[in-house]
Design an enzyme around this catalytic site. Structure first.
Site, PDB file in Angstrom:
ATOM      1  N   TRP A  14       0.791  -1.225   0.000  1.00 19.28           N
ATOM      2  CA  TRP A  14       0.000   0.000   0.000  1.00 19.28           C
ATOM      3  C   TRP A  14       0.828   1.282   0.000  1.00 19.28           C
ATOM      4  CZ3 TRP A  14       1.875   1.999   4.394  1.00 19.28           C
ATOM      5  CH2 TRP A  14       2.148   1.136   5.470  1.00 19.28           C
ATOM      6  N   LYS A  55      -2.607  -7.874  -8.038  1.00 23.72           N
ATOM      7  CA  LYS A  55      -3.424  -7.719  -6.841  1.00 23.72           C
ATOM      8  C   LYS A  55      -2.827  -6.650  -5.932  1.00 23.72           C
ATOM      9  CE  LYS A  55      -5.083  -9.558  -2.569  1.00 23.72           C
ATOM     10  NZ  LYS A  55      -4.645  -8.308  -1.895  1.00 23.72           N
ATOM     11  N   PRO A  56      -3.521  -5.530  -5.772  1.00 25.12           N
ATOM     12  CA  PRO A  56      -3.058  -4.500  -4.838  1.00 25.12           C
ATOM     13  C   PRO A  56      -3.463  -4.836  -3.404  1.00 25.12           C
ATOM     14  CG  PRO A  56      -5.075  -3.783  -5.889  1.00 25.12           C
ATOM     15  CD  PRO A  56      -4.739  -5.123  -6.494  1.00 25.12           C
ATOM     16  N   SER A  93       6.205  -7.648   3.607  1.00 21.99           N
ATOM     17  CA  SER A  93       6.979  -8.040   4.778  1.00 21.99           C
ATOM     18  C   SER A  93       7.645  -9.391   4.574  1.00 21.99           C
ATOM     19  CB  SER A  93       6.068  -8.104   6.006  1.00 21.99           C
ATOM     20  OG  SER A  93       5.172  -9.204   5.898  1.00 21.99           O
ATOM     21  N   THR A 114       5.245 -12.462   5.309  1.00 24.27           N
ATOM     22  CA  THR A 114       4.328 -12.710   4.199  1.00 24.27           C
ATOM     23  C   THR A 114       5.095 -13.224   2.985  1.00 24.27           C
ATOM     24  OG1 THR A 114       2.902 -10.932   5.003  1.00 24.27           O
ATOM     25  CG2 THR A 114       2.515 -11.718   2.766  1.00 24.27           C
ATOM     26  N   CYS A 157      10.387   1.365   1.700  1.00 25.16           N
ATOM     27  CA  CYS A 157      11.211   0.217   2.081  1.00 25.16           C
ATOM     28  C   CYS A 157      12.675   0.598   2.202  1.00 25.16           C
ATOM     29  CB  CYS A 157      11.020  -0.930   1.085  1.00 25.16           C
ATOM     30  SG  CYS A 157      11.439  -0.517  -0.617  1.00 25.16           S
ATOM     31  N   GLU A 202      12.094  -2.887  11.254  1.00 26.91           N
ATOM     32  CA  GLU A 202      11.667  -1.865  10.294  1.00 26.91           C
ATOM     33  C   GLU A 202      10.409  -1.189  10.827  1.00 26.91           C
ATOM     34  OE1 GLU A 202      10.929  -1.460   5.503  1.00 26.91           O
ATOM     35  OE2 GLU A 202      10.247  -3.285   6.496  1.00 26.91           O
TER      36      GLU A 202
END
Length: 469
Positions: free
Chosen positions: A141, A165-166, A217, A220, A272, A369
């Protein structure tokens, strides 16, 4: 209706995904919440479209150039929608759209090279390149359009088709982007699906997908890789970072303070490869903290659509809670807030731009992070200590070294365990360069020709130089 505005989708009357405005925390729109059983049909259409899309490189290049033109033309519709659902200032949304168009043009001009193998045999051997098939692109996002284009532009240029896929937090601008691109691309070449998890995980593990490219992440990413392994699909994973900036003892603090501040706080720190830790020589530590805190206190925080806003909200409640948790832990462990240190008392997901000092080196705000507008500044005694501390996390995306002696700074940068190192700047990328991390920051390479070849498979043809009986 604006030229590219999405009409209500009657196909999903009872399955909707509510989208919140991070500047208010209130719902403002909906998107389809698609179901797992729809994936078979979506991937099948992508496979059917691939049959013809892969055959004509010139047509692909023309379609990508037309796509770039369409994205630029749709900027006045895309940018406010992106800001509304993501939170970033409107100027940054326009910059993201410009980057999306630029990437499409860059890859439209890219093509793999056929190579000849010269090994002394009486055989003419060529390495040619073939597309893979349908590609799954799963996007977070923080930069929904820019990161989507970083995945679909090279995949499409290579002759693949893409199912995109957002994040469920930011589905709207990506859906609109898909609608914009549908005017330039053949049907089925790029399909946008939206919905809650486990939709992305199921897409990544679909047997018809041949390459999975994911940004998000590390936990994930592991799940995505495990799912892709069930079909032995290729994976490219960009899994975040905890970039360190090392300031050398000859640094001009005032000269670099603005660049350093925005390298950490742009997009509310939700980058990031943002600077997430600063290591300053002990004798300069106080000046560095003061310079960064001064800028943190002066920056204009507000809704992204408000004129003059420089820093928007965090994107969602969970991310705000994470930033609050890390900040509170650091303060409880003895750190001080030279600026900020708390969420803002207003609607939405706003956190004060925060500069922390006297932070314990094992605090999660240093080792993890934080992905928000919080920056710890830590003192060091020797450069060796700074390099060791910079490398002492499980991440390795980027890093930077700041100083007046560029040769010395480069020598220090060469010791950083990361995929990209900058000198006297940070988080600036060229479309032509590779982008990759080490350790838990990723698997595979994106960007430049490496991104193109990552979406291709070598095909070797051997032909005798003369007929053989």
């Amino acid at each position: 209706m604006a030229p590219y505005q999405l009409a209500p989708d009657p196909a999903y009357p009872g399955e909707r995904l509510t989208v919140l405005d991070p500047a208010t925390g209130e719902a403002f729109d909906e998107a389809p919440d698609q179901r797992a059983q729809e994936l078979d049909a979506v991937v099948h259409r992508a496979h059917e479209a691939w049959r013809s899309w892969r055959t004509d490189p010139a047509a692909r290049a023309a379609a990508l150039r037309a796509s770039a033109d369409a994205v630029e033309a749709a900027g006045p519709e895309l940018a406010p929608l992106l800001t509304r659902e993501q939170g970033k200032p409107l100027t940054e949304s326009y910059a993201e759209i410009a980057r999306t168009a630029a990437r499409l043009r860059w890859f439209a001009a890219s093509a793999p090279e056929t190579r000849t193998i010269a090994d002394g045999r009486s055989v003419h051997s060529e390495i040619r390149w073939r597309s893979l098939g349908p590609v799954a692109a799963v996007v977070p996002w923080n930069f929904p359009l820019q990161l989507a284009s970083a995945k679909f532009a090279p995949a499409l240029a290579a002759g693949n088709t893409v199912v995109l896929k957002p994040s469920p937090f930011t589905p709207l601008a990506t859906r609109l982007l898909g609608s914009v691109l549908s005017a330039a691309l053949p049907e089925g070449v790029l399909t946008v699906i939206t919905g809650r998890e486990p939709l992305g995980a199921l897409l990544a593990s679909h047997p018809g997908i041949r390459h999975v490219t994911f940004t998000g992440s590390a936990p994930t990413g592991r799940s995505v890789a495990a799912g892709a392994a069930s079909g032995l699909a290729r994976v490219t994973l960009e899994l975040g970072g905890n970039d360190a900036a090392i300031l050398l003892d000859d640094v001009d603090v005032e000269r670099i303070a603005d660049r350093l501040f925005w390298a950490a706080f742009r997009n509310c720190g939700q980058v990031c490869m943002a600077v997430k830790r600063v290591y300053a020589p002990a004798r300069l530590h106080g000046r560095v903290v003061e310079a960064l805190a001064e800028r943190a206190k002066a920056v204009v925080v507000g809704a992204g659509l408000d004129e003059g806003t420089e820093l928007g909200p965090l994107n969602n409640a969970a991310q705000l809670a994470r930033v609050e948790r890390y900040t509170a832990r650091a303060l409880a462990d003895g750190a001080g807030a030279a600026a900020g240190g708390h969420r803002l008392d207003r609607p939405g997901y706003f956190h004060a731009p925060t500069v922390l000092t006297d932070v314990p080196p094992d605090s999660p705000v240093v080792t993890e992070e934080q992905f928000g507008p919080v920056l710890p500044v830590l003192p060091y005694g020797t450069v060796d200590e700074a390099v060791e501390a910079a490398n002492a996390t499980r991440f390795g995306l980027g890093g930077s070294v700041w100083g007046t002696d560029l040769d010395r700074a480069e020598a220090v940068a060469d010791r950083l365990e990361c995929g990209t190192a900058w000198i006297n700047h940070h988080a600036e990328l060229s479309l032509a360069q590779p982008f990759a991390g080490v350790k838990e920051s990723g698997v595979g390479v994106a960007g430049g020709p490496w991104g193109l070849y990552g979406n291709l498979s070598p095909f070797v043809v051997h032909r005798p130089l003369e007929d053989r009986p």
